[in-house]
Design a protein around this motif. Structure first.
Motif, PDB file in Angstrom:
ATOM      1  N   PHE A 395       0.716  -1.133   0.071  1.00  0.00           N
ATOM      2  CA  PHE A 395      -0.058   0.087  -0.132  1.00  0.00           C
ATOM      3  C   PHE A 395       0.820   1.204   0.016  1.00  0.00           C
ATOM      4  CE2 PHE A 395       0.635  -1.041   4.469  1.00  0.00           C
ATOM      5  CZ  PHE A 395       1.134   0.149   5.017  1.00  0.00           C
ATOM      6  N   ASP A 413      -5.599  11.789  -1.074  1.00  0.00           N
ATOM      7  CA  ASP A 413      -6.510  10.701  -1.563  1.00  0.00           C
ATOM      8  C   ASP A 413      -5.763   9.450  -1.882  1.00  0.00           C
ATOM      9  OD1 ASP A 413      -5.360  11.952  -3.887  1.00  0.00           O
ATOM     10  OD2 ASP A 413      -6.892  11.185  -5.120  1.00  0.00           O
ATOM     11  N   ARG A 414      -4.445   9.418  -1.833  1.00  0.00           N
ATOM     12  CA  ARG A 414      -3.645   8.249  -2.095  1.00  0.00           C
ATOM     13  C   ARG A 414      -3.136   7.808  -0.659  1.00  0.00           C
ATOM     14  NH1 ARG A 414      -2.751   6.581  -6.970  1.00  0.00           N
ATOM     15  NH2 ARG A 414      -1.041   5.483  -6.536  1.00  0.00           N
ATOM     16  N   THR A 417      -3.565   3.805   0.533  1.00  0.00           N
ATOM     17  CA  THR A 417      -4.350   3.005  -0.426  1.00  0.00           C
ATOM     18  C   THR A 417      -3.646   2.004  -0.791  1.00  0.00           C
ATOM     19  OG1 THR A 417      -3.505   4.517  -2.262  1.00  0.00           O
ATOM     20  CG2 THR A 417      -5.653   5.079  -1.145  1.00  0.00           C
TER      21      THR A 417
END
Length: 420
Positions: A395, A413-414, A417
């Protein structure tokens, strides 16, 4: 034994336990259990971790150790623990190039699991801790010694490399003379495992004669030529709304652009009022990447969009050798599996024996970038041996955009993830 001080008895018993334990672990082939003495050493000597956290701590007597010694022991244990963690469990890497855009971005910081495929025991165990091949604050000073070089060995892991895994590995084509574990780290998608047949036809990857099964979240990019009229493309809209960056635009004119973009974005751009045409580039001879195509022979007419078929070597499998396919497997036989290879008018000699067959000693893999027209991968330098595999990308824990400003440099937003 009565006259021996208690602290020395502790050391004697610890080394005796470690010796007996090591023999036991060897006999049962439970190599992960070799780490138990490290925990025991912390319980007996260092006491940096509260292993009995459920119990109320007794108030310690004031130690006779100096402040310097306390700090030195704490730092030593921290370095040892971090080195073990980095070598055998998990390690952080960064994405320096655009070969995996948009699946992974330049500036992504990854955690890579060593246990997914089994951690590789260090080939050069004598090395400066927590760095790769170069000492900090130097350009080319080696961080390791080759006085001791261990043979390749991979400990038991949770599984094997599978198709479509995003894999970190040591770049096999590096020719700087570094040991395998000190070669540059690359990250690509494994598209072919041992025994697979790989072929690329007009940019479409086929595995065992069928189109690649693409995982959810994979974003392939190709080079597209875009012709416009009037004022051309609004780059602000491209960068803000289409997940396109400055790195994706390699050439542009008043009314002509060349971009590495996904098929989805190409269809969106095609709908712009002032766009005349959007075409994917198949004539790869005109892509200015200055690349050579594996196996780098004049007789091959392969390119990055039309390549193969080629069979990936599998451990224990035997192939018929001839002067036509020798170029494909030459590095496997000579460089990776350390055989003496000679070709004469009489035929092919391996370790001074005339032969027309060869049996592979290792498994190999085929790695490709998702940015298919902007990736230096197996199409350029061939197979990746199993002893070059480092681990599986898990990740993204941080993502940093150097082209942005202020807090926008962090791609929020990353964060945390998973890698698709």
């Amino acid at each position: 034994m009565k006259n021996i001080p208690r602290k020395f008895l502790k050391i004697i018993y610890f080394f005796l336990f470690t010796f007996i334990w090591s023999i036991f672990v060897y006999l049962i082939n439970g190599e992960w259990l070799y780490f138990i003495p490290l925990i025991v050493s912390d319980v007996i000597f260092f006491e940096t971790i509260s292993w009995q956290f459920w119990k109320k701590k007794k108030k310690k007597k004031k130690s006779n150790k100096s402040e310097f010694r306390n700090w030195a022991e704490a730092i030593l244990f921290a370095v040892v623990a971090a080195t073990i963690l980095r070598t055998f469990l998990i390690e952080a890497y960064t994405i320096p190039t655009s070969s995996m855009e948009k699946s992974m971005l330049i500036g992504d910081f990854l955690f890579v699991s060593k246990t997914s495929y089994g951690p590789r025991v260090p080939i050069t165990p004598i090395a400066f801790p927590l760095v790769h091949h170069t000492l900090p604050f130097t350009k080319n000073k080696k961080s390791y010694s080759e006085i001791i070089k261990l043979p390749f060995h991979r400990m038991q892991g949770f599984g094997d490399v599978e198709r479509n895994d995003c894999v970190v590995f040591n770049w096999p084509a590096e020719k700087l003379g570094r040991p395998v574990d000190k070669k540059e780290n690359y990250v690509k998608r494994c598209v072919g495992i041992p025994g697979d047949e790989i072929e690329v036809i007009n940019g479409v990857l086929n595995v065992n004669k069928s189109p690649q099964e693409e995982p959810i979240g994979m974003k392939k990019q190709f080079l597209y030529k875009i012709q416009t009229k009037g004022s051309g493309l609004n780059k602000k809209i491209l960068y803000d709304k289409f997940d396109i960056t400055k790195n994706d635009v390699i050439r542009s004119g008043a009314h002509e652009y060349a971009m590495f973009i996904t098929e989805e974005n190409s269809k969106k751009i095609e709908k712009f009022k002032n766009v005349i045409s959007v075409k994917r580039n198949i004539d790869t001879t005109k892509i200015n990447l200055d690349i050579r195509i594996f196996p780098n022979t004049n007789s091959s007419n392969w390119n990055i969009d039309n390549f193969g078929p080629i069979t990936i070597p599998k451990k224990g499998s035997t192939i018929n050798l001839n002067k036509e396919n020798l170029a494909i497997y030459k590095d496997v036989i000579k460089r990776y599996e350390s055989n003496n290879l000679k070709v004469t008018d009489q035929g092919i000699f391996i370790n001074d024996k005339l032969t027309s067959e060869y049996t592979f000693q290792m498994n190999y893999y085929w790695m490709m970038g998702d940015n298919r027209h902007n990736s230096a991968d197996s199409r350029m330098w061939g197979f990746v041996p199993e002893d070059h595999i480092v681990g599986k990308a898990l990740f993204v824990w941080m993502s940093w955009d150097t082209n942005a400003k202020g807090l926008n440099k962090i791609r929020w937003d990353r964060l945390f993830t998973s890698v698709k």
